[in-house]
Structure formats: C-alpha cells, structure tokens
Design an enzyme around this catalytic site. Structure first.
Site, PDB file in Angstrom:
ATOM      1  N   GLY A 109      45.308  44.714  43.644  1.00 39.96           N
ATOM      2  CA  GLY A 109      44.317  44.607  44.704  1.00 39.96           C
ATOM      3  C   GLY A 109      43.896  43.200  45.047  1.00 39.96           C
ATOM      4  CD  GLU A 110      42.296  39.136  48.095  1.00 39.22           C
ATOM      5  OE1 GLU A 110      43.326  38.731  47.519  1.00 39.22           O
ATOM      6  OE2 GLU A 110      41.225  38.509  48.083  1.00 39.22           O
ATOM      7  CB  CYS A 162      52.268  39.116  48.701  1.00 43.78           C
ATOM      8  SG  CYS A 162      50.646  38.493  49.200  1.00 43.78           S
ATOM      9  CB  CYS A 166      52.990  41.128  44.962  1.00 45.75           C
ATOM     10  SG  CYS A 166      51.708  41.990  44.036  1.00 45.75           S
ATOM     11  CB  CYS A 186      47.270  45.180  47.168  1.00 49.27           C
ATOM     12  SG  CYS A 186      46.661  43.589  47.795  1.00 49.27           S
ATOM     13  CD  GLU A 202      50.166  49.616  36.134  1.00 48.91           C
ATOM     14  OE1 GLU A 202      50.992  50.520  36.005  1.00 48.91           O
ATOM     15  OE2 GLU A 202      50.479  48.425  36.270  1.00 48.91           O
ATOM     16  CB  SER A 232      43.120  35.757  41.551  1.00 49.72           C
ATOM     17  OG  SER A 232      44.344  35.356  42.116  1.00 49.72           O
ATOM     18  CB  CYS A 265      44.621  41.141  33.745  1.00 46.81           C
ATOM     19  SG  CYS A 265      45.326  41.044  35.396  1.00 46.81           S
ATOM     20  CB  SER A 270      47.519  33.717  45.676  1.00 52.28           C
ATOM     21  OG  SER A 270      46.922  34.307  44.546  1.00 52.28           O
ATOM     22  CG  LEU A 271      48.643  27.186  48.703  1.00 53.62           C
ATOM     23  CD1 LEU A 271      47.444  27.606  49.540  1.00 53.62           C
ATOM     24  CD2 LEU A 271      48.553  25.714  48.349  1.00 53.62           C
ATOM     25  CG  HIS A 272      52.140  32.354  46.047  1.00 56.73           C
ATOM     26  ND1 HIS A 272      52.141  32.108  44.690  1.00 56.73           N
ATOM     27  CD2 HIS A 272      51.356  33.448  46.218  1.00 56.73           C
ATOM     28  CE1 HIS A 272      51.397  33.025  44.083  1.00 56.73           C
ATOM     29  NE2 HIS A 272      50.903  33.838  44.982  1.00 56.73           N
ATOM     30  CB  CYS A 286      51.481  37.708  37.609  1.00 52.97           C
ATOM     31  SG  CYS A 286      50.304  36.849  36.639  1.00 52.97           S
TER      32      CYS A 286
HETATM   33  N1  SAH Z   1      45.220  39.644  45.382  1.00 51.34           N
HETATM   34  C1  SAH Z   1      44.932  38.595  44.434  1.00 51.34           C
HETATM   35  C2  SAH Z   1      45.337  38.965  43.007  1.00 51.34           C
HETATM   36  C3  SAH Z   1      46.797  39.159  42.890  1.00 51.34           C
HETATM   37  S1  SAH Z   1      47.564  39.138  41.288  1.00 51.34           S
HETATM   38  C4  SAH Z   1      45.671  37.348  44.847  1.00 51.34           C
HETATM   39  O1  SAH Z   1      46.542  37.430  45.687  1.00 51.34           O
HETATM   40  O2  SAH Z   1      45.359  36.284  44.329  1.00 51.34           O
HETATM   41  C5  SAH Z   1      47.394  37.521  40.685  1.00 51.34           C
HETATM   42  C6  SAH Z   1      48.499  36.538  41.014  1.00 51.34           C
HETATM   43  O3  SAH Z   1      49.801  37.022  40.698  1.00 51.34           O
HETATM   44  C7  SAH Z   1      48.528  36.162  42.482  1.00 51.34           C
HETATM   45  O4  SAH Z   1      48.641  34.771  42.593  1.00 51.34           O
HETATM   46  C8  SAH Z   1      49.786  36.818  42.945  1.00 51.34           C
HETATM   47  O5  SAH Z   1      50.302  36.220  44.102  1.00 51.34           O
HETATM   48  C9  SAH Z   1      50.673  36.632  41.755  1.00 51.34           C
HETATM   49  N2  SAH Z   1      51.870  37.472  41.781  1.00 51.34           N
HETATM   50  C10 SAH Z   1      52.042  38.624  42.453  1.00 51.34           C
HETATM   51  N3  SAH Z   1      53.281  39.087  42.264  1.00 51.34           N
HETATM   52  C11 SAH Z   1      53.907  38.214  41.451  1.00 51.34           C
HETATM   53  C12 SAH Z   1      55.214  38.159  40.900  1.00 51.34           C
HETATM   54  N4  SAH Z   1      56.088  39.127  41.134  1.00 51.34           N
HETATM   55  N5  SAH Z   1      55.515  37.114  40.115  1.00 51.34           N
HETATM   56  C13 SAH Z   1      54.609  36.147  39.858  1.00 51.34           C
HETATM   57  N6  SAH Z   1      53.364  36.155  40.353  1.00 51.34           N
HETATM   58  C14 SAH Z   1      53.013  37.162  41.148  1.00 51.34           C
END
Ligand code: SAH
Length: 395
Positions: A210-211, A159, A162, A155, A135, A244, A148, A267-269, A386
């Site tokens: 994807g990563e 995570c 996601c 992927c 997509e 990202s 985007c 993407s720290l989280h 996202c």
């Molecule tokens: N693989 C890359 C790109 C991922 S998508 C990465 O991890 O950075 C871009 C961002 O969306 C990432 O920070 C990812 O963690 C975040 N993301 C994924 N699922 C999400 C969700 N359900 N809600 C909010 N952000 C999300």
C-alpha cells in the site's frame, strides 16, 4: 482455518538462511476468528485502536462501565499485547467479556506464517474481516526489531516493478488493522518465540503493501497509536517510524505540518522525469523536482533527514550518469539514499543490477557527499522482501 484449532507451540526452527520455514500457527487466541463473519459493509468493526483514549472512555461509558476501564483495556492491548478477555484478570468477569467483545474485535486472522534467516525474519499473511489479504514482516537485527506493515490491501500506485502494485487496490486498512499488525509482532516477540529472547518492537516502517499517504487519516492515527505512551498507545519512538511514499506531494506537505518527528522516505527510483514516469506512474502528476522540494520542506519542518529509496534495476536506472544526476540533485540536502537491489517479482523482465554497476552507483553518489546504504534483502526467500508482498494465499 479453524478458530477451534488447539494452541500449538510455535516451532521457530530453521534449517538455515536459505530455507523458508512454514510456522505452525498458534490459532487465534481469545475471540472467535473474524474470518467467518461477512458484514455487508466493508468497514472493519470498531476497535479501541481506532479511537483516542478519550473516545475509548466515552465508548466504555456507553456500555455502562466506569471510564477507567478504557485505560485498563488499553493497557492490556497496547502494553501486554492481549485482546483476550480471560487475560484481563483485573476486570470483573462480566465486564471484561462485554468490553472485549465490543472494543477488541479480532480484525486480522493469521492465514500463513513463514520464517527465514534462522527465524529472525517472519512474514505473516493476514486475512481481514472481509476476506482481503495483507502481509506484515518482522525483522530482528542485533540492535533493533523492525516491523514492516501494510497500510492498504493492495495498492493503487501501479509501479511496474512492485508485486503489490501489479495487483491493484482492494481497500484502505483501518487504523486498528494497521496497529494490529504491530501489536501481533510485539506479542510474538514478547513471548520469546523469535530467536534472541524476549524483545520489543523498536522500529516500524510503512513499507509493506500500500501507499500510506493515500490512506492518510488511518495512517496518521496509526502513527499516533503506535507512538503515544501506554495506555494511549504503544509508546514506540516517533523517530523510529518511517513513512515511505511514492511522492504524493500534498500529503507530504500535510504530514510535515503535523508536528511529528517520523522519518520520511521517498521512493524516487529515477532522478529524471522521463524514466520515473514509467517506474513510478504517479510521477506524471508530481514530478521529481516537486517531490524533492516537498521532502526538503519536510526536513525543514521536522529537522529529520529524509531518505530516498532507489531500487537498482539492471540497465534501467543504474547507469553512471543517473548516479551523477541523483548525486547532484541531493548534494546539498540532508538526505540519505537507500539503494534496494531489485527483488524481481514473478514474471518480471527486470532484475537486480550487476554488482559492479551497483558499486559504481554507490561510489558516484558518495563522490557528491551523499550518504548511501544498500538495503539488505531480508525475507527474500519467503517473498517478504521489498516489493514482493503480493498476498498470495496459495501454499
Ligand atoms: N507505497 C510506498 C511503500 C512501498 S514498499 C512507497 O512507494 O514508498 C517500500 C519500498 O520498496 C518502495 O520504495 C518501493 O518502491 C520498493 N519496492 C517495491 N517493489 C520493489 C522490488 N520489487 N524491489 C525492490 N524494491 C521494491
């Protein structure tokens, strides 16, 4: 989808921001749909966007054509966003048919197209030559248009919050499959089918499926194609491209040495390893401190601020103490925090933070002098936000 479907006009009408609109597909113009072909190999056919211009010249020469035809073809693809032989009226008929067939195979077939935000957010579900689904999302804002894009089908990073991570990895996309998503968006914009009049793609974010750093070579070549000037590439500013990553440290280090000025987002989280081990499983390999050190080195090498992405998840990672810890980690950095209210994925036990907790999180980060923005939730109604890109073909 039938490749012989007659062209239809694209009704970008929306009944309002809350109502997703299924758009009528115009059908793949030009070359036959790639969806019917089923090659044994899972490598997509060669496309000119896979090659730097010098190699395109060599390929054109092998086909018995003068080398300058490579620039002509490239201008059509990267400058006018067409891969249809009949549009290439500056080439002799027989040459253009042969060249388009050899170097501009249709790699992506639009399976579904959905719009929301009054037509200014458009998600496309693409089918690849071997049936994988990916997509891309186009988002038009008053001052910019962001694409985007996906870098992989699925992927492998797993995570748990996601949607793509839940599905696992199907395969890496080729350079041309990545670039093709942007070219398709540029084509739609140029034709004026997106409300706001004809426009250009100004920004590209590798935040689809994807990563990107797990598909390093194809992503790097895609960045070159996107940013090199026409006819070598599309001529988008490097500064407007964001990669990202979950935090693949060796790949961040490698990217820093490429001499590019693309923006890095990590993407720290979670600011602590204990929680991040769960939210971003690759943290067991590269810890928070290592990821941040690599991001700092990236900033030192490129002069670009890095961004930290942080999906705010109610009662999981949104506590005041975690805001303070994140703030203290980043207080001396040229970094910016992008908070993303969690987009709950189907069946998820997690949800977005309470507004008061989100506000407090922002306030505490700002108290450390860390710039913070809260990402909008564009595309939510079309599962285009996202983490929602899960490539379901079901209507
Ligand atoms: N693989 C890359 C790109 C991922 S998508 C990465 O991890 O950075 C871009 C961002 O969306 C990432 O920070 C990812 O963690 C975040 N993301 C994924 N699922 C999400 C969700 N359900 N809600 C909010 N952000 C999300």
């Amino acid at each position: 989808m039938s490749p012989h479907r007659p062209p239809a006009t694209d009704p970008v009408v929306s009944a309002g921001p809350q109502v997703p609109v299924e758009l009528t597909l115009t059908g793949p113009p030009g070359l036959d749909s790639a969806a019917g072909r089923r090659p044994a190999s899972r490598r997509p056919p060669r496309h000119l966007a896979d090659l730097p211009l010098a190699q395109r010249r060599a390929a054109v020469t092998e086909l018995g054509e003068p080398p300058f035809r490579a620039s002509q073809l490239s201008r059509h693809y990267f400058g006018r966003y067409t891969d249809r032989a009949e549009d290439m009226t500056d080439l002799p008929q027989t040459s253009r048919d042969a060249l388009a067939e050899a170097l501009l195979p249709r790699l992506l077939t639009a399976e579904r197209e959905l719009a929301c935000d009054d037509g200014t957010t458009r998600k496309t579900l693409w089918r690849t030559f071997d049936g994988a689904l990916v997509e891309s999302v186009l988002m038009r804002y008053p001052d910019r248009v962001t694409m985007c894009v996906s870098s992989q089908a699925g992927c492998g990073m797993a995570c748990p919050f996601c949607a793509t991570g839940q599905a696992g990895l199907t395969r890496n996309l080729s350079t041309a499959e990545i670039v093709g998503q942007v070219v398709a968006g540029a084509r739609v914009l140029a034709t004026g089918r997106v409300p706001g009049g004809p426009g250009r793609i100004s920004n590209v974010v590798f935040m689809g499926m994807g990563e990107p750093l797990a598909n390093y070579a194809s992503v790097l070549a895609a960045i070159r194609r996107l940013t090199d000037p026409v006819p070598e590439g599309m001529g988008i500013s490097q500064r407007s491209i964001t990669v990202s990553t979950v935090g693949l440290v060796p790949a961040i280090t490698r990217l820093a040495a490429e001499g590019l000025s693309v923006r890095l987002a990590v993407s720290l989280h979670a600011p602590d390893d204990e929680l991040r081990d769960t939210l971003v499983p690759v943290n067991r390999r590269w810890r928070v401190a290592e990821v941040l050190a690599a991001a700092r080195d990236y900033t030192a090498a490129t002069g670009r601020r890095f961004s930290v992405e942080y999906a705010l998840i109610k009662d999981i990672n949104d506590q005041a103490w975690r805001a303070d810890l994140l703030g203290s980690l980043l207080a001396d950095d040229l970094a910016h925090v992008n908070l993303i209210p969690l987009n709950p994925t189907p069946g998820s036990k997690w949800t977005a933070s309470r507004p008061a907790d989100q506000r407090e999180f922002v306030r505490r980060l700002e108290a450390y002098g860390v710039p913070v923005t809260v990402r909008d939730t564009r595309g939510r109604e079309i599962d285009g936000a996202c983490g929602q890109l899960a490539a379901s073909a079901a209507p």
